[in-house]
Design a protein around this motif. Structure first.
Motif, short mmCIF file in Angstrom:
data_model
loop_
_atom_site.label_atom_id
_atom_site.label_comp_id
_atom_site.label_asym_id
_atom_site.label_seq_id
_atom_site.Cartn_x
_atom_site.Cartn_y
_atom_site.Cartn_z
N THR A 452 -46.10 10.34 38.90
CA THR A 452 -46.74 10.39 37.58
C THR A 452 -46.27 9.19 36.77
O THR A 452 -45.07 8.90 36.70
CB THR A 452 -46.39 11.69 36.85
N ILE A 453 -47.21 8.49 36.17
CA ILE A 453 -46.88 7.30 35.39
C ILE A 453 -46.33 7.71 34.03
O ILE A 453 -46.96 8.46 33.29
CB ILE A 453 -48.11 6.39 35.22
N GLY A 454 -45.14 7.19 33.73
CA GLY A 454 -44.51 7.54 32.46
C GLY A 454 -44.49 6.42 31.45
O GLY A 454 -44.36 6.66 30.24
N ASP A 455 -44.64 5.17 31.91
CA ASP A 455 -44.55 4.02 31.00
C ASP A 455 -45.10 2.79 31.69
O ASP A 455 -45.49 2.84 32.87
CB ASP A 455 -43.07 3.80 30.61
N TRP A 456 -45.10 1.67 31.01
CA TRP A 456 -45.52 0.41 31.61
C TRP A 456 -44.75 -0.75 30.98
O TRP A 456 -44.30 -0.66 29.84
CB TRP A 456 -47.03 0.21 31.48
N ARG A 457 -44.62 -1.83 31.75
CA ARG A 457 -43.95 -3.04 31.28
C ARG A 457 -44.74 -4.24 31.77
O ARG A 457 -44.77 -4.49 32.99
CB ARG A 457 -42.51 -3.11 31.82
#
Length: 465
Positions: A452-457
């Protein structure tokens, strides 16, 4: 003792496969392979020459090898071979420019590299045979003009990619005459492998544990068309399995192969897309919902000047049909800015197009003035600062879109293929050109995992813990 061969492989994945084929033939001939150039009896530099930067990188690598040999007494007997696109493109010039190089080989010689090396190191009593259409009379020059080689599933190959993914070249050459591109002059006319040959290779790779198959060629969508009987296909002919083998029939056959893997499409030309191909991708569960479709521009003036065989209305309609017909599709594209004659109005149309269609993956290149291409002689060449400025502005728009696309992924569950410890790729991420997902380091490399994707950079996503 066996001859030890080193390799420097430059350029794209298509060139990488050529390197793998050369290494496969050398291993079959009993030669030893090394990753340490200083230990090699023979060093092959497999070059790229698509644009100026690639040419310069290739030239630097060649003279880097030549100078290293000159400066190291232990390497003075080392032989240096220049292979690939640079030697093919400048076949008539390089022998005179590079007297320090021991042999030049082109695309038709990658399966004949072993006897050429045996001749160089004195293990073959007669010179390796040269073909009738050799580019020059120089005895070091084995390059033949208008290459015809295309690999087969029986071709020996020493894979240079990680165990979990592989590239499969389904065709060679290109029939398009895009005015900015030198590839057809380097690699010749399009020539497809048979569908059976490709399927057999994919089957073998999957059985060996490969989880991702990346189908590549200069024009993947043209696969099989050159083998059709009857009326010859045109630069605008659509993928059509009623005419014979096609990309659609190939994907459906690959989809039948047993195993846990996905197959990815790279280098598709927009002119050949069809509703049949869209339906095929939507219906085949093992085909990644990812399409690499270099569009280059959206302005009708620019598309005509580039000889892209498409126009803005066609492209917009195609993209809408693709998104409607393939749920969850990620589209990757590239654009060229600063092409001769590009006006600020043309460029603004491109920026608006980028904002409207919000490509999941995209890149932009400054136009490179390549000798031997029609665009090289066009009037209206733009100043390099204008090209650079437009590149910066286009990149800024693409970065905004990338941020929005990544933000939209937060909270979603996605499947990733773990590339290295703690790093994976989604089906929207091709090797080496797209982003990645930071995942738990306990997930085994080379395996699929649902996260599950929780954040991005930046361009990368971060899985929730």
């Amino acid at each position: 003792m066996s001859t030890t061969v080193g390799l420097i492989s430059l350029g794209c994945a298509k060139n990488l496969i050529d390197s793998e084929v050369m290494m496969g033939h050398l291993a079959e001939a009993g030669m030893s392979l090394t990753s340490e150039a200083e230990l090699a009896d023979v060093l092959i530099v497999n070059t790229c020459s698509f644009i100026d930067m690639a040419k310069q990188e290739s030239i630097d690598a060649i003279f880097g090898a030549v100078n290293a040999r000159k400066d190291d007494p232990d390497r003075e007997r080392q032989k240096i071979i220049v292979a690939g696109c640079l030697s093919q493109r400048f076949a008539k010039d390089l022998p005179g420019i590079m007297p320090e190089v021991d042999a030049f080989i082109g695309l038709d010689q990658i399966t004949k590299v072993a006897p050429i090396i045996e001749n160089l190191v004195g293990k073959q009593p007669v010179a390796a045979p040269k073909e009738e259409n050799s580019a020059t009379e120089d005895p070091r020059d084995y390059v033949t003009l208008k290459p015809k080689y295309v690999p087969d599933y029986t071709t020996p190959r020493f894979r240079l990619t990680p165990e979990h993914f592989a590239y499969v070249k389904i065709a060679e050459g290109c029939n398009h005459t895009c005015t900015f591109c030198i590839i057809p002059k380097i690699r010749g006319q399009h020539r497809s492998r048979t569908q059976d040959s490709v399927v057999r290779e994919v089957e073998a790779l999957v059985k060996s544990g490969v989880k991702e198959i990346n189908l590549i060629s200069q024009d993947t969508t043209y696969f099989g068309m050159d083998l059709w009987e009857g009326k010859r296909p045109t630069p605008n002919s659509p993928v059509d399995s009623t005419r014979g083998e096609s990309l659609s029939t190939l994907l459906r056959e690959i989809n039948k192969i047993e195993g846990d893997f996905w197959v990815r499409l790279l280098y598709t030309h927009p002119a050949h897309w069809s509703d049949e191909l869209i339906e095929t991708i939507a219906e085949c569960d093992k085909v990644a919902k990812y399409v690499d479709i270099p569009l280059q521009h959206i302005s009708d003036r620019m598309l005509t000047a580039m000889k892209r065989k498409t126009n803005g209305d066609y492209i917009r309609d195609l993209l809408r049909r693709m998104r409607a017909g393939i749920p969850g599709l990620g589209i990757r594209t590239t654009f060229i800015v600063g092409f001769p004659g590009e006006t600020e109005e043309d460029f603004q149309e491109l920026l608006e197009f980028i904002r409207e269609f919000r490509f999941e993956r995209a890149g932009v290149f400054q136009y490179s003035k390549e000798e031997g291409t029609p665009a090289h002689k066009m009037t209206g060449q733009l100043h390099h600062m204008t090209r650079k400025g437009r590149w910066s502005r286009a990149m800024a728009e693409l970065q905004k879109v990338a941020a929005e696309v990544n933000q939209a992924q937060v909270g979603k569950k996605v499947r990733v293929l773990v590339e290295e410890q703690g790093v994976g790729r989604t089906e929207w991420d091709a090797p080496e050109i797209d982003g990645s997902v930071h995942v738990d380091q306990s997930i085994p490399v080379g395996e699929f995992a649902d996260v599950t994707i929780g954040d991005w950079r930046g361009y990368d996503l971060v899985a929730a813990r």
